[in-house]
Design an enzyme around this catalytic site. Structure first.
Site, PDB file in Angstrom:
ATOM      1  CE1 TYR A  59       0.392  -6.075  -1.961  1.00 29.40           C
ATOM      2  CE2 TYR A  59      -0.713  -4.114  -1.143  1.00 29.40           C
ATOM      3  CZ  TYR A  59      -0.215  -5.379  -0.929  1.00 29.40           C
ATOM      4  OH  TYR A  59      -0.343  -5.960   0.301  1.00 29.40           O
ATOM      5  NE  ARG A  61       0.030  -8.759   2.120  1.00 24.82           N
ATOM      6  CZ  ARG A  61      -0.507  -8.265   3.229  1.00 24.82           C
ATOM      7  NH1 ARG A  61      -1.626  -8.767   3.721  1.00 24.82           N
ATOM      8  NH2 ARG A  61       0.060  -7.265   3.863  1.00 24.82           N
ATOM      9  CG  ASP A  67      -7.531  -7.215   7.204  1.00 22.44           C
ATOM     10  OD1 ASP A  67      -6.663  -6.877   8.030  1.00 22.44           O
ATOM     11  OD2 ASP A  67      -7.698  -6.621   6.119  1.00 22.44           O
ATOM     12  NE  ARG A  72      -2.370  -1.432   3.495  1.00 17.65           N
ATOM     13  CZ  ARG A  72      -1.796  -0.781   4.492  1.00 17.65           C
ATOM     14  NH1 ARG A  72      -1.784   0.549   4.509  1.00 17.65           N
ATOM     15  NH2 ARG A  72      -1.234  -1.423   5.493  1.00 17.65           N
ATOM     16  CB  CYS A  95       1.069  -6.912  13.978  1.00 13.92           C
ATOM     17  SG  CYS A  95       2.154  -5.502  13.804  1.00 13.92           S
ATOM     18  CE  LYS A 123      -6.649  -4.012   4.930  1.00 14.74           C
ATOM     19  NZ  LYS A 123      -5.679  -4.234   5.936  1.00 14.74           N
ATOM     20  CB  SER A 167      -0.753  -4.112   7.824  1.00 12.75           C
ATOM     21  OG  SER A 167      -1.961  -3.486   7.496  1.00 12.75           O
ATOM     22  CG  HIS A 186      -7.018  -2.966  10.353  1.00 14.93           C
ATOM     23  ND1 HIS A 186      -5.710  -2.572  10.471  1.00 14.93           N
ATOM     24  CD2 HIS A 186      -7.027  -3.952   9.434  1.00 14.93           C
ATOM     25  CE1 HIS A 186      -4.960  -3.292   9.651  1.00 14.93           C
ATOM     26  NE2 HIS A 186      -5.729  -4.134   9.014  1.00 14.93           N
TER      27      HIS A 186
HETATM   28  O1  SAT Z   1      -2.504  -4.657   1.328  1.00 10.75           O
HETATM   29  S1  SAT Z   1      -3.654  -4.784   2.220  1.00 10.75           S
HETATM   30  O2  SAT Z   1      -4.006  -3.461   2.711  1.00 10.75           O
HETATM   31  O3  SAT Z   1      -4.773  -5.359   1.537  1.00 10.75           O
HETATM   32  C1  SAT Z   1      -3.234  -5.776   3.508  1.00 10.75           C
HETATM   33  C2  SAT Z   1      -2.741  -5.020   4.670  1.00 10.75           C
HETATM   34  O4  SAT Z   1      -1.846  -4.178   4.534  1.00 10.75           O
HETATM   35  O5  SAT Z   1      -3.257  -5.267   5.773  1.00 10.75           O
HETATM   36 MN    MN Z   2      -5.087  -5.490   7.411  1.00  8.39          MN
END
Ligand code: SAT
Ligand code: MN
Length: 584
Positions: A197, A367, A275, A69, A250, A206, A248, A226
């Site tokens: 991405y 991922r 998530d 991101r 963690c 998100k 994210s 989140h």
């Molecule tokens: O890349 S995402 O935002 O979908 C996953 C994350 O960073 O938690």
């Molecule tokens: Mn996340």
């Protein structure tokens, strides 16, 4: 195809802007998924993995400059800067539409525009929301097909209405200078350009389910957070649900799919989500949560049979891998999977690679995308339209020092303060320096679609409206000893911490009061079968006053950002924490 007039008109308008050669409306069928997969395999957008060993699995490689991101290119486009608040990038809506409009103009020439209707949340639930994403990427279509309920089911939920999120995405030239992710909360609209991405382009995740939904929640009286959601079943068969927020990368997915250790029998963990949680106050005065998603977009590196056996099991079929190592056998590998890397293979960029090179083969933020139905521990309640009742809210971060293993807040207001001041050492999930302590309120810093000061007000207000609010806790699995070793074994053993949390919620055990909250009595903490002494629990629960005074000052610095928007309740919590940690 679909009869909804508002959708048709908007799609036509966006097609006039982006000028695709063709428009393809998606229905969400298996035949359609197969056809698009074949097409992407033919162009090289996807690489087929060994179908005997990993049926239905494919690999995708993003551009080298497009792996996470991009928070500095993510904007909240509200009429005033004030509404976006001090923690978001802001752009005026007219400026954003005009700036991105120029990049979108003709950007789908020679390409197909896919129309993806999708539903966030279970069909027929009052929680659920419809989005339509327009994209020129088959990778996006296939990922959205896993992450959401895609196609006809969404259009049926929408009916003749015009209450849908308008998402426009074009991969364009992936030039970071022409990459923007813009949110228009007042228009329920998202425009994303120049990236391929996940978090930038899977607009249901998100962008809609957190940034836009948090704004909706503020106006409609609910929360978009989140958070993972899990049910913990005790040996007597009672299930308690926990919602937990971590930044994210963690360990939310690991906790959501936790497998109880063999040395701790009788417990089961049920996965509802890993998530995102949408939470509303039920008629019974409790907080009820759904997971709006239908899949997991999980971090790959570090995933192994030791850290997350359930995830390893579920990603052996029908999974999209992004940016991992391709082995000569047509399977995949990544750092932390096992001690047995292939002798040679191809790294995430497709270059010949061997482990001796000393360079990582998989990208740090690589991922997997897997349907929730493949989660071995999937809760039977995962798509209950009513959601599940939440007993505890847990905040957490990655802190080498300061934060104890677990503590409970004194009450809701104090819990909101704990969430508002939480911090974590940064990871590879977004493009920035890794390992720096950053304050990340409720793990929502990159995802709150409006002024975070107002967001804190909203949390306080939600607490006042609940007759039986969840209790609020803070955890830290990552505390280190003087030599940089972890004090707590983590992973499956984290269930012991969840058990303590649930026992507290049920009023079954006492706790020790400290200046920052309640911590476990060493004797109440179940260490059976674990090679740890109660002294370690004491060490993990130690509150170092000097370190906390410094932490308190840093919290105060951070809270200053919000100026007059900071609620008086949080100012008071800050003052009283300061007084409590000063006292000897
Ligand atoms: O890349 S995402 O935002 O979908 C996953 C994350 O960073 O938690
Ligand atoms: Mn996340």
């Amino acid at each position: 195809m679909y009869k909804n007039k508002a959708v048709q008109e908007w799609v036509e308008e966006m097609a006039r802007l982006t000028k695709p050669d063709k428009i393809c409306w998606l229905e969400g069928t298996e035949e359609e998924r197969q056809r698009l997969t074949e097409e992407a395999l033919a162009t090289g957008e996807l690489i087929q993995l060994d179908q005997g060993k990993m049926p239905g699995c494919v690999l995708h490689r993003t551009a080298v400059n497009d792996v996470a991101r991009v928070e500095h290119l993510t904007f909240i486009c509200t009429p005033t800067r004030e509404e976006a608040g001090p923690t978001n990038n802001w752009m005026a809506p007219a400026e954003a539409y005009s700036k991105l409009g120029k990049i979108f103009d003709g950007s789908m020439r020679g390409r197909v525009m896919y129309v993806i209707p999708y539903l966030m949340g279970p069909p027929g639930s009052s929680f659920s929301r419809v989005g339509i994403e327009l994209t020129d990427s088959i990778y996006v279509v296939l990922n959205m097909g896993i992450m959401t309920r895609m196609g006809r089911v969404a259009m049926e939920h929408l009916g003749d209405g015009d209450d849908f999120n308008r998402g426009l995405h074009c991969t364009a030239d992936k030039d970071p200078d022409r990459r923007f992710i813009c949110h228009f909360p007042q228009d329920n609209t998202i425009w994303s350009v120049g990236s391929g991405y996940g978090g930038n382009v899977l607009l249901g995740k998100k962008c809609l389910a957190l940034r836009i939904a948090s704004y909706m929640g503020r106006h409609e009286g609910w929360l978009a957070e989140h958070m993972l959601i899990v049910g913990v079943e005790d040996p007597e068969g009672n299930v308690a649900y926990i919602a937990a927020a971590f930044p994210s990368a963690c360990g939310k997915t690991n906790l959501a799919l936790l497998r109880p250790p063999e040395t701790f029998p009788g417990y089961k963990v049920w996965t509802v989500g890993d998530d995102i949680a949408w939470m509303r106050i039920g008629e019974d005065g409790r907080l009820w949560a759904i997971n709006p998603e239908a899949g997991i977009f999980g971090v790959v590196p570090g995933t192994s049979y030791k850290t997350n056996p359930n995830a390893m099991q579920m990603i052996q079929k029908d999974t999209i891998f992004t940016n991992v190592v391709l082995t000569p056998e047509g399977t995949v590998w990544w750092e932390g999977m096992d001690d047995n890397p292939p002798k040679h293979g191809f790294d995430w960029q497709g270059r010949p690679w061997a482990p001796e090179s000393g360079k990582p083969g998989a990208q740090a933020n690589s991922r997997f995308t897997t349907p929730l139905r493949q989660v071995p521990t999937l809760s039977p309640e995962w798509d209950n339209p009513q959601g599940v009742p939440i007993s505890a809210i847990v905040f957490g971060g990655r802190r080498a020092k300061v934060a104890p293993l677990v503590y409970e807040s004194f009450n809701w207001e104090h819990g909101v303060y704990v969430g508002a001041t939480m911090a974590s050492e940064t990871t590879a999930a977004a493009t920035h320096d890794v390992g720096v302590v950053r304050r990340d309120p409720m793990a929502m810093l990159p995802f709150c679609g409006y002024n975070m000061g107002q967001y804190f007000h909203h949390w306080l207000e939600m607490g006042r409206r609940m007759e039986k609010p969840p209790q609020i806790f803070h955890v830290n699995w990552f505390r280190q000893n003087g030599d940089g070793g972890y004090l707590w074994p983590g992973y499956g053993e984290n269930l012991r911490v969840l058990k303590w949390i649930i026992d507290r919620c049920r009023g079954k055990i006492g706790a020790r009061e400290t200046p920052i909250g309640y911590v476990p009595h060493a004797n109440d903490f179940d260490l059976s079968g674990l090679n740890l002494t109660p002294a370690v629990i004491q060490e993990l629960s130690k509150i170092d006053r000097e370190a906390w005074q410094e932490e308190w000052r840093a919290q105060g610095e951070f809270l200053k950002k919000f100026g007059d928007d900071l609620p008086a309740e949080l100012r008071r919590e800050y003052q009283s924490l300061g007084e409590r940690i000063k006292m000897e």
